[in-house]
Scaffold this motif. Structure first.
Motif, PDB file in Angstrom:
ATOM      1  N   GLU A 175       0.832  -1.200   0.000  1.00  0.00           N
ATOM      2  CA  GLU A 175       0.000   0.000   0.000  1.00  0.00           C
ATOM      3  C   GLU A 175       0.869   1.254   0.000  1.00  0.00           C
ATOM      4  N   ARG A 176       0.492   2.173  -0.837  1.00  0.00           N
ATOM      5  CA  ARG A 176       1.154   3.472  -0.870  1.00  0.00           C
ATOM      6  C   ARG A 176       0.182   4.513  -0.357  1.00  0.00           C
ATOM      7  N   THR A 177       0.590   5.215   0.673  1.00  0.00           N
ATOM      8  CA  THR A 177      -0.294   6.218   1.243  1.00  0.00           C
ATOM      9  C   THR A 177      -0.500   7.354   0.249  1.00  0.00           C
ATOM     10  N   SER A 178      -1.747   7.636  -0.065  1.00  0.00           N
ATOM     11  CA  SER A 178      -2.042   8.734  -0.979  1.00  0.00           C
ATOM     12  C   SER A 178      -1.596  10.051  -0.373  1.00  0.00           C
ATOM     13  N   ASN A 179      -1.093  10.927  -1.229  1.00  0.00           N
ATOM     14  CA  ASN A 179      -0.701  12.246  -0.747  1.00  0.00           C
ATOM     15  C   ASN A 179      -1.944  13.000  -0.301  1.00  0.00           C
ATOM     16  N   ARG A 180      -1.904  13.505   0.902  1.00  0.00           N
ATOM     17  CA  ARG A 180      -3.010  14.284   1.435  1.00  0.00           C
ATOM     18  C   ARG A 180      -2.558  15.722   1.612  1.00  0.00           C
ATOM     19  N   PRO A 181      -3.483  16.674   1.513  1.00  0.00           N
ATOM     20  CA  PRO A 181      -3.094  18.080   1.700  1.00  0.00           C
ATOM     21  C   PRO A 181      -2.695  18.367   3.132  1.00  0.00           C
ATOM     22  N   GLU A 182      -1.958  19.434   3.318  1.00  0.00           N
ATOM     23  CA  GLU A 182      -1.582  19.865   4.659  1.00  0.00           C
ATOM     24  C   GLU A 182      -2.836  20.311   5.411  1.00  0.00           C
ATOM     25  N   ILE A 183      -2.861  20.048   6.715  1.00  0.00           N
ATOM     26  CA  ILE A 183      -4.074  20.332   7.477  1.00  0.00           C
ATOM     27  C   ILE A 183      -4.347  21.822   7.617  1.00  0.00           C
ATOM     28  N   ASP A 184      -3.317  22.662   7.464  1.00  0.00           N
ATOM     29  CA  ASP A 184      -3.509  24.101   7.690  1.00  0.00           C
ATOM     30  C   ASP A 184      -4.611  24.693   6.818  1.00  0.00           C
ATOM     31  N   GLU A 185      -4.800  24.143   5.623  1.00  0.00           N
ATOM     32  CA  GLU A 185      -5.804  24.698   4.720  1.00  0.00           C
ATOM     33  C   GLU A 185      -7.220  24.244   5.072  1.00  0.00           C
ATOM     34  N   TYR A 186      -7.336  23.261   5.962  1.00  0.00           N
ATOM     35  CA  TYR A 186      -8.639  22.680   6.270  1.00  0.00           C
ATOM     36  C   TYR A 186      -9.016  22.813   7.736  1.00  0.00           C
ATOM     37  N   VAL A 187      -8.191  23.477   8.505  1.00  0.00           N
ATOM     38  CA  VAL A 187      -8.441  23.661   9.938  1.00  0.00           C
ATOM     39  C   VAL A 187      -8.382  25.145  10.257  1.00  0.00           C
ATOM     40  N   ALA A 188      -9.333  25.616  11.054  1.00  0.00           N
ATOM     41  CA  ALA A 188      -9.356  27.014  11.469  1.00  0.00           C
ATOM     42  C   ALA A 188      -9.651  27.088  12.963  1.00  0.00           C
ATOM     43  N   VAL A 189      -9.208  28.146  13.585  1.00  0.00           N
ATOM     44  CA  VAL A 189      -9.494  28.398  15.002  1.00  0.00           C
ATOM     45  C   VAL A 189     -10.340  29.657  15.080  1.00  0.00           C
ATOM     46  N   TRP A 190     -11.514  29.530  15.650  1.00  0.00           N
ATOM     47  CA  TRP A 190     -12.393  30.691  15.774  1.00  0.00           C
ATOM     48  C   TRP A 190     -11.885  31.592  16.889  1.00  0.00           C
ATOM     49  N   ASP A 191     -11.816  32.904  16.652  1.00  0.00           N
ATOM     50  CA  ASP A 191     -11.250  33.846  17.618  1.00  0.00           C
ATOM     51  C   ASP A 191     -12.296  34.419  18.565  1.00  0.00           C
TER      52      ASP A 191
END
Length: 205
Positions: A175-191
């Motif tokens: 099995e070759r792990t599929s390249n996944r995007p970096e989490i920074d583009e999909y995670v946000a912190v509400w201020d």
């Protein structure tokens, strides 16, 4: 040796990827029971237990494949013969097929969407468990999954439905792990004040 015995559980989880290149063996006996039990550990609002798993192996595969091809013909009459033949081949030759039935209760106070999400969460648990036991799988679906004649073969008369199928076996290649995007583009912190934005959304506009 299973994935879980050779590495940490989280590392094994992060190493999972879907694969349709599957050969025998498929899980059996107590191993299969453990894997499917993982599906029943998914979140389940209202304790409705909407999971219904139908396991198709051995000589039952070619017979079931013909039901699938007939369903494709009814639901997608313009589908090319190549597509029908691909369905026939996959359902005939994959070592194991697990139908993901959804036993739905539309009259219940728990919304149907949440019941369906419980089934989806269970399916992901099964895929993860397969990987951690050294097997592989891929989740497929399509218009043919709405075919009522096919659903009846699986014990899913209305209003019950089908979330698709897991094709299961042993990965033919490592099995070759599929390249996944970096989490920074999909995670946000509400201020606490401003609406959040996601980098992935900005990039795709």
């Amino acid at each position: 040796m299973t994935q879980a015995s050779s590495t940490s559980p989280l590392a094994a989880l992060l190493g999972r990827s879907s694969t349709g290149d599957l050969v025998a063996p498929a899980p059996q006996g107590d191993v299969l029971a453990r894997i499917l039990s993982a599906g029943l550990r998914a979140p389940d609002h209202g304790h409705l237990c909407p999971w219904r798993y139908v396991v198709i192996t051995g000589e039952a595969r070619p017979a079931f494949a013909e039901h699938v091809v007939a369903a494709v013909a009814r639901q997608e009459p313009d589908a090319p013969e190549k597509k029908r033949e691909k369905r026939r081949r996959r359902f005939s030759e994959t070592p194991m097929i697990i139908a993901l039935g959804m036993h739905l209760r539309p009259e219940h106070k728990v919304p149907v969407m949440e019941q369906e999400m419980a089934v989806a969460a269970g399916a992901m648990n099964v895929l993860n468990a397969l990987h951690m036991e050294g097997f592989g799988g891929v989740w497929i679906s399509g218009g043919f999954c709405e075919d009522r004649s096919l659903l009846s073969q699986l014990g899913l008369d209305a209003p019950h439905r089908l979330a698709g199928f897991l094709l299961v076996g042993t990965p033919e290649k490592p099995e070759r792990t599929s390249n996944r995007p970096e989490i920074d583009e999909y995670v946000a912190v509400w201020d606490g004040w401003s609406p959040v934005t996601f980098g992935a959304d900005d990039r795709r506009r």
